[in-house]
Scaffold this active site. Structure first.
Site, short mmCIF file in Angstrom:
data_model
loop_
_atom_site.label_atom_id
_atom_site.label_comp_id
_atom_site.label_asym_id
_atom_site.label_seq_id
_atom_site.Cartn_x
_atom_site.Cartn_y
_atom_site.Cartn_z
N GLY A 199 0.82 -1.20 0.00
CA GLY A 199 0.00 0.00 0.00
C GLY A 199 0.85 1.25 0.00
N GLY A 200 0.27 2.33 0.49
CA GLY A 200 0.94 3.62 0.47
C GLY A 200 2.29 3.61 1.16
N GLY A 217 21.11 14.30 -31.05
CA GLY A 217 20.51 14.63 -29.77
C GLY A 217 20.90 13.66 -28.68
CB ALA A 218 21.40 10.01 -28.69
#
Lengths: 145, 517
Positions: free
Chosen positions: B172-173, B407-408
């Site tokens: 859970g949380g 860009g890479a």
């Protein structure tokens, strides 16, 4: 509150006894279900009564792709072109063995077996363009090595 | 004071009761599962005899709960401080023998107290997590307790190192607290993390899966990327935590510890001159490159099974901590995809938080092409990487080993993003794009018009390769500081680290940036 709902041509009689109870009691075709409040929203948002016998679905995929994965398949990790195939149908392979080379991104990527077994089917040929997670070959049940 | 002063005897009895946690039977049960108790774990994690417990007498404050009989000292968590390699750390260890280690209001007070002390004193906080989740009987107070912990995780992030060891369930949380921390270590077949467990998933979506597959150590280190390291046993996880801390300072104004190197700082490595194959499409192992350059056996790889086309991890070079970021040509050609972007960005930012210089080895052929990647937002994820590098003010050193395309390359610690020293090997190929793509675009007309288009294309390809598949164009334009022999990389990096030690290049004042997430 009573509803009639049709899902996949099958009609269900749905009755919600008290929407504000927790858990909410719901009957679908006479069978009682307990539903937790946060799930109720989901049920209302999509008017689909829970199938009585939920079918098991996807096993976890292995590598971030959303497509469910066949555990017997060796998938293409990257789109590219097959430049060579190192195995034959019927051959017994071990984990990590080179099965083919996939040229992609200016690199000859060695594709290795992710499991041991016998090669059942080779679905690609040299020179063929493959897409990401296309099945390259399938490996049969594991054999003792 | 008489020898058998009843007050002393009472204290001794209470202390002993507190040490027993949930009692002998529950301790036995914990051992049967192959798990240690909270105190046993702490005694292995910390230097012997350095642990000092805080607030062992804390109990549940609800009179109703107290009247129901069972009352345990400590509220299911052992907190305090101790030392690791002589450096102070604050710790909390959930005690599964008391109500399954579930988080009650008072347990959260104890945890928050050591987190606050760690912050105030500028030392790491380590959490050993083994808890069934919220103490449902505590109602919203336990939710508030979680929120208090999460808020501290977030606010103290980047101020003191926060390390989580997952030594049991975390459902859970509750899973958010470890996810917010800098390093998360899991134990195979012992620890699970998920927000919604197998039961809920089965009811809602019909998917059938067990806890291990859904959120076990393998899943989170190989599929989801939530955890950084997995070990086979609790003992190894505790030892791993000690090792991780050896690379990190105690807080964001200290420098990482220095360990006098056993390995020669001037060591030349002739093997490196032969590692990059002449055929630019044949892969080599970047891991080998890293191992040959860093201090012997000092490389601690993080997330080795997730986003394997990218490499991240701590190492020491000349005794100094560095963060290594690299690309692995044997895995998907070393492309940048969404997972690789996320993995490298988080690591770059962690290094920057804690004054760990970043050494990047670039072999960047491009971004992973495909509809799936584009639609899942590779732009947004790739942007994070350049954001992280641009924002980082620690010394940044970059070595281009082979491909540095478009860009890479820009996002991989290129000089344009503020990298301090950029070296290239003679095998470097720094260009806007690969020869095939480039020639097809630039000379499209010329190739079509040629008498023999194939021959013309080949001629142009060779010409393009001669012109661009080398580091000298970039070096000529000032985008590479020097072209070095691979064998001299180690001494070159050590010299650069020394020259950058007092780097001061603050970012403009701001509340905080707005990194795309």
């Amino acid at each position: 509150m009573k509803y009639r709902m049709t899902v996949n041509d099958q009609t269900y009689e749905v009755e919600i006894i008290d929407l504000h109870a927790s858990p909410v009691l719901v009957t679908v075709d006479g069978e009682r279900f307990e539903v937790l409040p946060e799930m109720v929203e989901l049920e209302i948002a999509r008017p689909a009564p829970k199938p009585v016998n939920p079918q098991p679905r996807a096993t976890p995929s292995n590598g971030g792709s959303s497509t469910p994965r066949n555990p017997n398949a060796i998938p293409a990790p990257i789109p590219g072109v097959i430049v060579s195939i190192a195995v034959k149908v019927g051959e017994v392979i071990s984990v990590g063995q080179e099965v083919c080379i996939l040229e992609a991104m200016k690199m000859k990527n060695v594709i290795r077996a992710n499991r041991a077994g016998r090669i059942e089917d080779i679905k690609v040929s040299v020179g063929q363009q493959v897409r990401h997670s296309d099945v390259l070959m399938t490996v049969g049940t594991e054999v003792a090595l | 004071m008489p020898r058998n002063d009843p007050r002393i005897l009472e204290l001794r009895a209470l202390r002993e009761k507190s040490r027993q946690g949930g009692g002998v039977q529950r301790i036995e049960k914990q051992h049967q599962k192959g798990k240690m108790t909270a105190r046993e774990r702490l005694s292995l994690l910390l230097d012997p005899g350095t642990f000092n417990e805080l607030e062992p007498f804390i109990t549940h404050q609800d009179p109703q709960a107290q009247s129901q009989g069972e009352k345990y000292l400590g509220e299911g968590v052992v907190t305090g401080y101790g030392q690791i390699e002589g450096r102070t750390v604050y710790v909390y260890a959930q005690d599964f023998t008391i109500f399954g280690g579930t988080l009650s209001e008072m347990q959260s007070h104890k945890i928050c107290r050591v987190m606050d002390l760690a912050l105030r004193n500028g030392v790491p906080i380590i959490g050993l997590i083994d808890s069934g989740g919220a103490r449902i009987q505590d109602g919203v107070s336990s939710l508030a307790g979680y929120a208090e912990i999460f808020r501290r995780n977030a606010q103290y992030s980047g101020v003191i190192p926060q390390i989580s060891l997952m030594l049991g369930p975390c459902a859970g949380g509750a899973a958010y607290s470890p996810a917010l921390t800098d390093i998360l270590i899991m134990v195979e077949n012992t620890s699970f993390m998920f927000l919604t467990g197998p039961e809920v998933i089965k009811t809602v979506t019909g998917e059938v899966i067990d806890a291990e597959q859904l959120g076990g150590a393998y899943t989170h280190t190989a599929v989801s990327g939530v955890a950084h390291l997995a070990t086979a046993s609790e003992n190894e996880a505790l030892a791993m935590c000690r090792r991780v801390l050896s690379y990190l300072p105690s807080n964001n104004v200290e420098n990482p510890p220095y360990y006098p190197p056993q390995d020669d700082p001037l060591r030349m490595e002739p093997q490196l001159n032969e590692i990059v194959p002449l055929d630019s499409t044949t892969p080599y192992h970047m891991h080998e490159v890293i191992d040959l350059i860093v201090d012997e056996r000092s490389f601690l790889e993080l997330q080795p099974h997730w986003g394997q086309n990218a490499i991240t991890g701590f190492a020491r070079i000349g005794g100094h901590s560095v963060g290594i970021v690299a690309q692995e040509p044997t895995s998907m050609a070393g492309v940048i995809d969404i997972d690789a972007s996320d993995k490298m960005t988080r690591f770059v930012r962690m290094c920057d938080c804690f004054n760990v210089p970043i050494v990047t080895f670039v072999d960047s052929p491009g971004f992973l092409p495909g509809v799936d990647q584009e639609h899942r937002g590779i732009i947004r994820h790739g942007a994070k990487l350049l954001y992280g590098y641009s924002e980082a003010t620690v010394p940044k050193i970059c070595v281009i080993t082979r491909k540095a395309y478009g860009g890479a390359y820009v996002v991989m610690s290129s000089k344009y993003l503020g990298t301090d020293i950029t070296y290239a090997w003679p095998s470097a190929e720094v260009a806007v794009m690969g020869p095939e793509g480039a020639v097809g675009i630039i000379y499209k007309g010329q190739i079509e018009k040629a008498a023999d288009p194939a021959a013309e294309r080949q001629r142009l390809l060779d010409e393009y390769r001669r012109k661009w598949n080398n580091p000298y164009q970039a070096a000529g334009a000032g985008y590479v500081d020097d072209v070095i022999e691979p064998s001299e990389t180690r001494p070159k990096i050590i010299a650069a680290l020394a020259a950058l030690r007092d780097k001061y290049a603050p970012n403009p004042p701001r509340k905080h940036g707005n990194m795309p997430v």
